[in-house]
Design an enzyme around this catalytic site. Structure first.
Site, PDB file in Angstrom:
ATOM      1  N   LEU A 513       1.030  -1.301  -0.086  1.00  0.00           N
ATOM      2  CA  LEU A 513       0.048  -0.065  -0.115  1.00  0.00           C
ATOM      3  C   LEU A 513       0.872   1.316  -0.023  1.00  0.00           C
ATOM      4  O   LEU A 513       0.439   2.280  -0.524  1.00  0.00           O
ATOM      5  CB  LEU A 513      -0.947   0.127   1.281  1.00  0.00           C
ATOM      6  N   GLY A 516       7.089   4.220   4.118  1.00  0.00           N
ATOM      7  CA  GLY A 516       7.682   5.403   4.666  1.00  0.00           C
ATOM      8  C   GLY A 516       9.033   5.219   5.678  1.00  0.00           C
ATOM      9  O   GLY A 516       9.356   3.803   5.511  1.00  0.00           O
ATOM     10  N   GLY A 517       9.338   5.899   6.356  1.00  0.00           N
ATOM     11  CA  GLY A 517      10.481   5.859   7.425  1.00  0.00           C
ATOM     12  C   GLY A 517      10.398   4.604   8.202  1.00  0.00           C
ATOM     13  O   GLY A 517      11.290   3.923   8.489  1.00  0.00           O
ATOM     14  N   VAL A 521       3.668  -1.093   4.167  1.00  0.00           N
ATOM     15  CA  VAL A 521       2.494  -1.335   4.794  1.00  0.00           C
ATOM     16  C   VAL A 521       1.775  -2.329   3.467  1.00  0.00           C
ATOM     17  O   VAL A 521       1.848  -1.788   2.222  1.00  0.00           O
ATOM     18  CB  VAL A 521       1.545  -0.226   4.927  1.00  0.00           C
ATOM     19  N   ASP A 637       0.886  11.924  19.644  1.00  0.00           N
ATOM     20  CA  ASP A 637       1.568  12.031  18.246  1.00  0.00           C
ATOM     21  C   ASP A 637       0.443  12.293  17.128  1.00  0.00           C
ATOM     22  O   ASP A 637       0.213  11.691  16.036  1.00  0.00           O
ATOM     23  CB  ASP A 637       2.329  11.262  17.786  1.00  0.00           C
TER      24      ASP A 637
END
Length: 830
Positions: A513, A516-517, A521, A637
């Protein structure tokens, strides 16, 4: 002039009656498009409506006191002939028929009584039944000459009856809508089968899709795991044993019904006044419920892969088709049955199958329970038997079709096999001894290998031990009520690496999908462990260089596994094996809020009502974390990329790797390691390491301004005039130009006051001092109370200039996915 005033008074009185809500349409009146009948008590309403995504007008009955967008229609008159404008009227003709006409006088629907009834009234009863009665002084004792309950559609209401009369051919069945926007008859029907034993059944285009198994006087034998539903709602089945059978239920909750949806699923629906939502439960068909899914002489069991297997003594008719997942051809006997000419049986016996759904087409034998096996053995064509106290001795001849093995209850079915197939168990004792010796030897070998493996991988497995130790410590420190739920935490599936690797085709690019870092996914569609078959899931595989370490991973598993709220993303399981760490989430097809706001195409789907609903959902999820959950959670966050949207664009808060738990009277905490995402961190947290509920409120304020403006906070990175979104909003507010902040996509909508109020609330949330910011509960009150005066906001916190071109995190990728990512920014406090 007097006649004109009298006529005007009469028309005004009639309109007032319909506005106030009456349950009767009189012989001399008309029900216009803007008018409705309301039952007494006001549970149901009858009038004109338009389905979702349709401009056609239909006359129908629906639940009252339910928002229009969640309207549940239970009966439609002109389902095949919609009116294209609002000129429609409902009236009673001179012959006594209930008629739906358009403005041109064209009849779109009529009761079409076989005999003229003359003067009649239409009445909407408290059960939702629309009846036609002759005019009488005693309305309660006047018999109905027509009623909507005798013409059921896709909804099954309390006191309604579905029936079949084999002698007359009359059937009262449920039929699905063609689509959500078209109430005309669809492909699916549901009803009762009278002979040889009463059953419920679903059909698709006239072909059987599901059957309930026979009714034994108390329950359906094919619904053992749903008996509680049958008992709870008071289902009753009447059978005259001559081909006429009917079924009804008498649940005392008025806002309850069963629905046959457009995909052929039978759903139970209940209106929750607290949540203002329809609570739905899928009754059938589910997986193995599909009729004859595995063919003859084969049993289906949910949770297995493959779900179909031949019963003992049988083998697939076609091994090639079976290996391809096509089980409809079923199985055949390995060894034929023996039958002597005198009818006696020798050598054959019965295989006991427990927790079973009985096959289709049983026949009754009049013998008692002791003689039931012999009755089958004396019949050369008998293939199985079962005895039930309510039905007696049931025998099957020929193929056994539509068998299913349940997880808990069910019946014990006796399947006839050749003696040679049963003799394999005669030396069972010897086999058991040999098996036990072999197993003991195998266990010893496994133990030795395991000890060696544990010794070599002790350092790697410390991660798993830390995870469970953290779980145990958290539960032991909680109150008794929470500690009682300790087993629930342990039920969270712990998936093996090999299972997730196989499900994602070894983490193939085609299943990815996003990346990222934190790692990658993957989207998966299958059954995993306790997950239902066909469920879409998302697997987040953390890279070894991820900014999310073991502490954050453990924290997320522990925290989110103990939280249950509609606005929090649900963790379905996890994997921790060696250096591999993965999280299994429910899949969010609506992408992240951050991605939707930054995509010009998806942004246009977010009208103001949708955005306001997202704001409200985020606030309610945060309120649950701060005040309503068993644990008080500070997220730390909160940002747009951690707000995921489901298929209906409802928001869900995700990523609890940085969350902290407050206990007792603790209101504030501090840390030497400041973690979070630049631009969303409150100043007291970013500069001093102090965090509290007000830290999350600051992040909420930034998100609220992003939703209103349609701009990400990081979009000001290269803007020399404005430091960040909060500064830009503050400048416009002071200049009296708050509307300039509003996204042009929603600027033309008629909610200027509400949008301006949200800007006001956003600025209150991002104020410099924590004590000046409202709590989340106050924010929710401000959003829902339009007439209250809000305090003037003070100058927001302008944190020092950005530390990176990417204002969110040095680890965060520009590519967005619908799965939460984790970012960590470390700022040295002073």
């Amino acid at each position: 002039m007097g006649r004109f005033l009298l006529l005007l008074f009469t028309l005004s009185f009639v309109s007032l009656r319909f506005c106030l809500g009456v349950d009767v349409l009189s012989f001399s009146t008309e029900l216009k498009d803007s008018e409705t009948l309301v039952s007494s008590p006001s549970t149901f309403r009858f009038g004109f409506f338009s389905p979702v995504n349709s401009k056609g007008r239909y006359a129908g009955v629906w639940f009252n006191n339910v928002p229009v967008q969640k309207q549940a229609v239970v009966w439609v008159a002109n389902k095949d002939s919609p009116i294209n404008d609002s000129s429609g009227v409902i009236l009673i003709s001179k012959d006594g028929d209930l008629v739906v006409k358009d403005g041109r006088g064209l009849v779109h629907w009529s009761t079409n009584l076989s005999r003229p009834a003359g003067a009649a009234n239409a009445r909407l009863l408290s059960t939702g039944n629309l009846v036609l009665q002759k005019v009488s002084d005693n309305k309660d004792k006047t018999p109905s000459i027509w009623e909507s309950f005798e013409h059921p559609q896709n909804a099954f209401l309390p006191t309604m009856t579905i029936s079949t009369d084999a002698r007359t051919g009359k059937r009262l069945i449920l039929r699905s809508w063609k689509s959500l926007s078209d109430p005309s008859p669809g492909r699916y029907t549901a009803g009762v089968i009278p002979l040889p034993f009463p059953e419920l059944a679903l059909w698709k285009d006239g072909l059987m899709l599901w059957r309930s198994g026979p009714w034994n006087g108390q329950r359906f034998l094919g619904l053992p795991e749903r008996d509680s539903v049958i008992d709870l709602y008071g289902f009753q089945l009447a059978n005259d044993n001559r081909g006429s059978v009917s079924m009804s239920f008498g649940y005392n909750q008025s806002m309850y019904h069963f629905l046959l949806d457009t995909e052929g699923h039978a759903m139970e629906k209940y209106w929750s006044k607290v949540n203002q939502e329809w609570s739905s439960g899928l009754m059938f068909p589910i997986n193995c419920d599909i009729y004859a899914k595995c063919g003859q002489f084969s049993s289906c069991k949910s949770g297995l892969d493959p779900p179909c297997k031949c019963i003992k003594g049988f083998e697939p008719r076609s091994n090639q088709e079976w290996s391809r997942g096509n089980w409809t051809q079923g199985c055949v006997r390995k060894t034929p049955l023996q039958c002597h000419s005198n009818g006696s049986r020798e050598g054959d016996g019965f295989l006991r199958l427990k927790k079973m759904k009985v096959p289709k087409n049983p026949q009754r034998s009049e013998v008692n329970e002791q003689d039931c096996p012999g009755s089958c053995l004396r019949n050369c064509y008998c293939t199985a038997y079962f005895y039930d106290t309510g039905l007696g001795c049931l025998l099957w001849s020929g193929d056994l079709i539509d068998m299913q093995e349940f997880l808990t209850s069910g019946v014990t079915l006796h399947v006839r096999l050749a003696g040679s197939e049963l003799k394999t168990s005669s030396n069972r004792s010897l086999v058991i001894i040999i098996t036990m010796v072999g197993c003991a030897f195998l266990v010893a070998v496994i133990v030795l290998l395991a000890l060696r493996k544990v010794t070599k991988r002790r350092e790697k497995n410390r991660n798993a031990r830390l995870l469970f130790e953290r779980m145990e410590a958290l539960n032991s420190n909680e109150s008794g009520a929470i500690a009682a739920n300790q087993n629930k935490l342990k039920e969270l599936p712990l998936f093996e690496y090999q299972v997730l690797a196989a499900a994602t085709e070894n983490f193939a690019v085609t299943n990815k999908l996003g990346e990222g870092g934190f790692g990658s996914v993957y989207k998966v569609l299958l059954s995993l462990g306790k997950l239902r078959e066909g469920q879409e899931i998302a697997v987040k595989r953390l890279s070894q260089t991820s900014g999310q370490g073991l502490e954050e991973f453990v924290n997320e598993v522990v925290v989110i596994s103990k939280l249950q709220h509609r606005n929090l993303v649900r963790l379905l399981g996890f994997c921790i094996e060696g250096e591999e760490r993965m999280l299994v989430y429910e899949f969010m097809p609506g992408n992240s809020l951050d991605a939707c706001l930054s995509d010009p195409v998806e942004q246009r789907l977010l009208d103001w009502k949708t955005r306001f609903n997202i704001i409200d959902g985020i606030c309610r999820g945060l309120m649950y974390l701060h005040r309503d959950s068993r644990l008080r959670i500070i997220h730390r966050d909160l940002k747009g990329s951690n707000i995921l949207l489901d298929e209906n664009l409802n928001p869900k808060i995700s990523d609890f790797g940085l969350a902290r738990i407050f206990r007792g009277n603790e209101d504030e905490a501090s840390t030497l390691r400041v973690v979070g995402t630049y631009g969303y961190m409150a100043p007291e947290y970013a500069l001093g390491g102090l965090f509290s509920e007000k830290s999350d409120v600051f992040s909420l304020g930034v998100i609220l301004l992003e939703i209103v403006s349609g701009r990400r906070n990081s979009s000001f990175n290269n803007d020399d005039q404005n430091l960040n979104l909060s500064a830009y909003a503050w400048k416009l507010w002071n200049d009296g130009e708050a509307t300039t902040l509003v996204d042009p996509v929603i600027l033309e909508e008629c909610f200027e006051n509400q949008i301006r109020r949200c800007v006001h609330i956003g600025l209150l949330c991002v104020q410099d001092h924590a004590n000046d910011r409202p709590s989340v509960s106050t924010v929710i009150w401000m959003l829902s109370t339009e007439n209250s005066n809000l305090p003037e906001p003070k100058q927001p916190a302008f944190i020092a200039r950005r530390v990176s071109p990417d204002a969110e995190s040095p680890w965060e990728s520009e590519q967005r996915t619908s799965i939460n990512n984790v970012s960590i920014t470390e700022i040295i406090g002073r």
